[in-house]
Design an enzyme around this catalytic site. Sequence first.
Site, mmCIF file in Angstrom:
data_model
loop_
_atom_site.group_PDB
_atom_site.id
_atom_site.type_symbol
_atom_site.label_atom_id
_atom_site.label_comp_id
_atom_site.label_asym_id
_atom_site.label_seq_id
_atom_site.Cartn_x
_atom_site.Cartn_y
_atom_site.Cartn_z
ATOM 1 N N SER A 92 0.840 -1.198 0.000
ATOM 2 C CA SER A 92 0.000 0.000 0.000
ATOM 3 C C SER A 92 0.871 1.241 0.000
ATOM 4 O O SER A 92 1.858 1.298 0.721
ATOM 5 C CB SER A 92 -0.889 0.029 1.243
ATOM 6 O OG SER A 92 -1.504 -1.207 1.418
ATOM 7 N N HIS A 126 -6.225 -1.725 -7.612
ATOM 8 C CA HIS A 126 -5.456 -2.212 -8.750
ATOM 9 C C HIS A 126 -5.695 -3.672 -9.091
ATOM 10 O O HIS A 126 -5.654 -4.536 -8.225
ATOM 11 C CB HIS A 126 -3.970 -2.013 -8.489
ATOM 12 C CG HIS A 126 -3.499 -0.695 -8.976
ATOM 13 N ND1 HIS A 126 -3.495 -0.380 -10.315
ATOM 14 C CD2 HIS A 126 -3.027 0.370 -8.327
ATOM 15 C CE1 HIS A 126 -3.040 0.848 -10.446
ATOM 16 N NE2 HIS A 126 -2.751 1.329 -9.254
ATOM 17 N N HIS A 147 -3.040 -11.914 -1.194
ATOM 18 C CA HIS A 147 -2.984 -12.137 0.255
ATOM 19 C C HIS A 147 -3.656 -13.458 0.645
ATOM 20 O O HIS A 147 -4.644 -13.861 0.039
ATOM 21 C CB HIS A 147 -3.700 -10.999 1.006
ATOM 22 C CG HIS A 147 -3.113 -9.651 0.784
ATOM 23 N ND1 HIS A 147 -3.492 -8.853 -0.282
ATOM 24 C CD2 HIS A 147 -2.182 -8.949 1.472
ATOM 25 C CE1 HIS A 147 -2.812 -7.719 -0.224
ATOM 26 N NE2 HIS A 147 -2.010 -7.749 0.824
ATOM 27 N N TYR A 207 -5.510 -13.875 3.183
ATOM 28 C CA TYR A 207 -6.878 -13.638 3.668
ATOM 29 C C TYR A 207 -7.912 -13.594 2.544
ATOM 30 O O TYR A 207 -9.114 -13.667 2.793
ATOM 31 C CB TYR A 207 -6.960 -12.355 4.521
ATOM 32 C CG TYR A 207 -6.627 -11.063 3.810
ATOM 33 C CD1 TYR A 207 -7.492 -10.505 2.862
ATOM 34 C CD2 TYR A 207 -5.461 -10.369 4.095
ATOM 35 C CE1 TYR A 207 -7.186 -9.325 2.209
ATOM 36 C CE2 TYR A 207 -5.141 -9.188 3.463
ATOM 37 C CZ TYR A 207 -6.007 -8.677 2.520
ATOM 38 O OH TYR A 207 -5.695 -7.509 1.883
ATOM 39 N N GLU A 208 -7.434 -13.484 1.305
ATOM 40 C CA GLU A 208 -8.375 -13.487 0.180
ATOM 41 C C GLU A 208 -8.934 -14.887 -0.069
ATOM 42 O O GLU A 208 -9.888 -15.045 -0.832
ATOM 43 C CB GLU A 208 -7.677 -12.971 -1.086
ATOM 44 C CG GLU A 208 -7.275 -11.509 -0.979
ATOM 45 C CD GLU A 208 -6.485 -11.053 -2.190
ATOM 46 O OE1 GLU A 208 -7.089 -10.850 -3.253
ATOM 47 O OE2 GLU A 208 -5.249 -10.910 -2.071
ATOM 48 N N ALA A 253 2.497 -2.203 4.103
ATOM 49 C CA ALA A 253 1.992 -1.342 5.172
ATOM 50 C C ALA A 253 1.848 -2.244 6.393
ATOM 51 O O ALA A 253 1.472 -3.405 6.262
ATOM 52 C CB ALA A 253 0.642 -0.763 4.782
ATOM 53 N N MET A 285 -0.046 -8.374 7.040
ATOM 54 C CA MET A 285 -0.761 -9.538 6.517
ATOM 55 C C MET A 285 -0.129 -10.075 5.220
ATOM 56 O O MET A 285 -0.800 -10.707 4.413
ATOM 57 C CB MET A 285 -2.222 -9.177 6.266
ATOM 58 C CG MET A 285 -2.952 -8.659 7.493
ATOM 59 S SD MET A 285 -4.614 -8.097 7.086
ATOM 60 C CE MET A 285 -5.059 -7.213 8.600
ATOM 61 N N SER A 286 1.162 -9.793 5.029
ATOM 62 C CA SER A 286 1.818 -10.265 3.797
ATOM 63 C C SER A 286 3.282 -10.555 4.105
ATOM 64 O O SER A 286 3.626 -10.846 5.244
ATOM 65 C CB SER A 286 1.699 -9.202 2.706
ATOM 66 O OG SER A 286 2.399 -8.033 3.088
ATOM 67 N N ASN A 331 -0.079 2.818 11.134
ATOM 68 C CA ASN A 331 -0.944 3.012 12.312
ATOM 69 C C ASN A 331 -0.312 2.316 13.510
ATOM 70 O O ASN A 331 0.416 1.351 13.339
ATOM 71 C CB ASN A 331 -2.322 2.384 12.043
ATOM 72 C CG ASN A 331 -2.207 0.910 11.688
ATOM 73 O OD1 ASN A 331 -1.832 0.557 10.567
ATOM 74 N ND2 ASN A 331 -2.494 0.043 12.637
ATOM 75 N N HIS A 338 -9.297 0.546 7.643
ATOM 76 C CA HIS A 338 -8.567 0.456 6.389
ATOM 77 C C HIS A 338 -8.346 1.849 5.809
ATOM 78 O O HIS A 338 -7.320 2.119 5.179
ATOM 79 C CB HIS A 338 -9.345 -0.449 5.419
ATOM 80 C CG HIS A 338 -8.626 -0.728 4.153
ATOM 81 N ND1 HIS A 338 -7.320 -1.187 4.121
ATOM 82 C CD2 HIS A 338 -9.004 -0.623 2.849
ATOM 83 C CE1 HIS A 338 -6.943 -1.343 2.867
ATOM 84 N NE2 HIS A 338 -7.936 -1.003 2.078
HETATM 85 N N1 HPA Z 1 -2.305 -4.985 11.383
HETATM 86 C C1 HPA Z 1 -2.145 -5.809 10.322
HETATM 87 N N2 HPA Z 1 -1.883 -5.366 9.107
HETATM 88 C C2 HPA Z 1 -1.784 -4.039 8.918
HETATM 89 C C3 HPA Z 1 -1.946 -3.126 9.978
HETATM 90 C C4 HPA Z 1 -2.225 -3.637 11.268
HETATM 91 O O1 HPA Z 1 -2.369 -2.889 12.257
HETATM 92 N N3 HPA Z 1 -1.775 -1.875 9.457
HETATM 93 C C5 HPA Z 1 -1.524 -2.048 8.123
HETATM 94 N N4 HPA Z 1 -1.527 -3.341 7.800
#
Ligand code: HPA
Length: 272
Positions: free
Chosen positions: A30, A61, A83, A85-86, A113, A211-212, A235, A247
């Site tokens: 991201s 994308h 990912h 989770y998909e 990210a 998550m990657s 974050n 998100h």
């Molecule tokens: N947790 C998991 N994945 C993320 C986060 C998070 O806080 N922020 C961005 N991707």
Amino acid sequence: MDQYELVEKALCSVRKKTDFVPDVAIVLGSGLGALAEEVENPIVISSSEIAGYPASTVSGHAGRLVFGTLCGKKVVVQQGRIHYYEGYDMAEVVLPVRLMCLLGAKTVILTNAAGGVNKSFCSGDFMLITGQIAQFVPSPLRGANDDRFGVRFPDMSEVYSRPLLSLARECAKEVGAPVREGVYLQASGPNYESPEEVNAFRILGADAVGMSTAVEAIAAKHMGRDVLGVSLITNPAAGVSEKPLSHEEVKQAADKAGRTFVALIKSVVGKM
Ligand code: HPA
């Protein structure tokens, strides 16, 4: 068909379109989308044109590979990450990375990210990944091993290349990116973590959670590639600040840091 044959099939689809041999593969997280725009003389291949390439289900994308020159280096850029989770299994998740390696890439740059687990991290910080915790998700190497990828039991004591880390450290200084270093933990998602999980991850030694990336790093390392990993902290992870996670917040922070992120990765590629 075994995993190697699946990747070879994908390779054949690409080779029907281009004989470009990249030295560096870059997986865009991201906020880094703009990097793909900077690739010179781009050859774009959409994921739908590549046999067996998983379709990205995340809005935004569509998946594609962009081949070309970046800062004088031959690169392939993966836009639209896959990912876990998909709903894909891990072998599918790492197919693009394995494909880019078979296409010729000797170095793999993974970006993402991530949430800050380390309480001293701020949104907008970059974290050079020094190590990782991947035991909360299945290994991408599960199942029959194909020695053409690598050995059955690969060593993971230095997933992230020390020379690339030193280079990235230098480049971060040069482009003025606020840079930290630490351990990346991959969670399965798609739900963000609970504060209790984040506390547990901190005790385990994690500095950032995402998550990657960790499984992609395992797949690349299995194939003997040099790996660099860079997280953008978008974050504070759950419970680190009082605010609920969204998100939107992640996307906004990623967009805000995008220019610096692009500058950092370009600087690294240029000096490789
Ligand atoms: N947790 C998991 N994945 C993320 C986060 C998070 O806080 N922020 C961005 N991707």
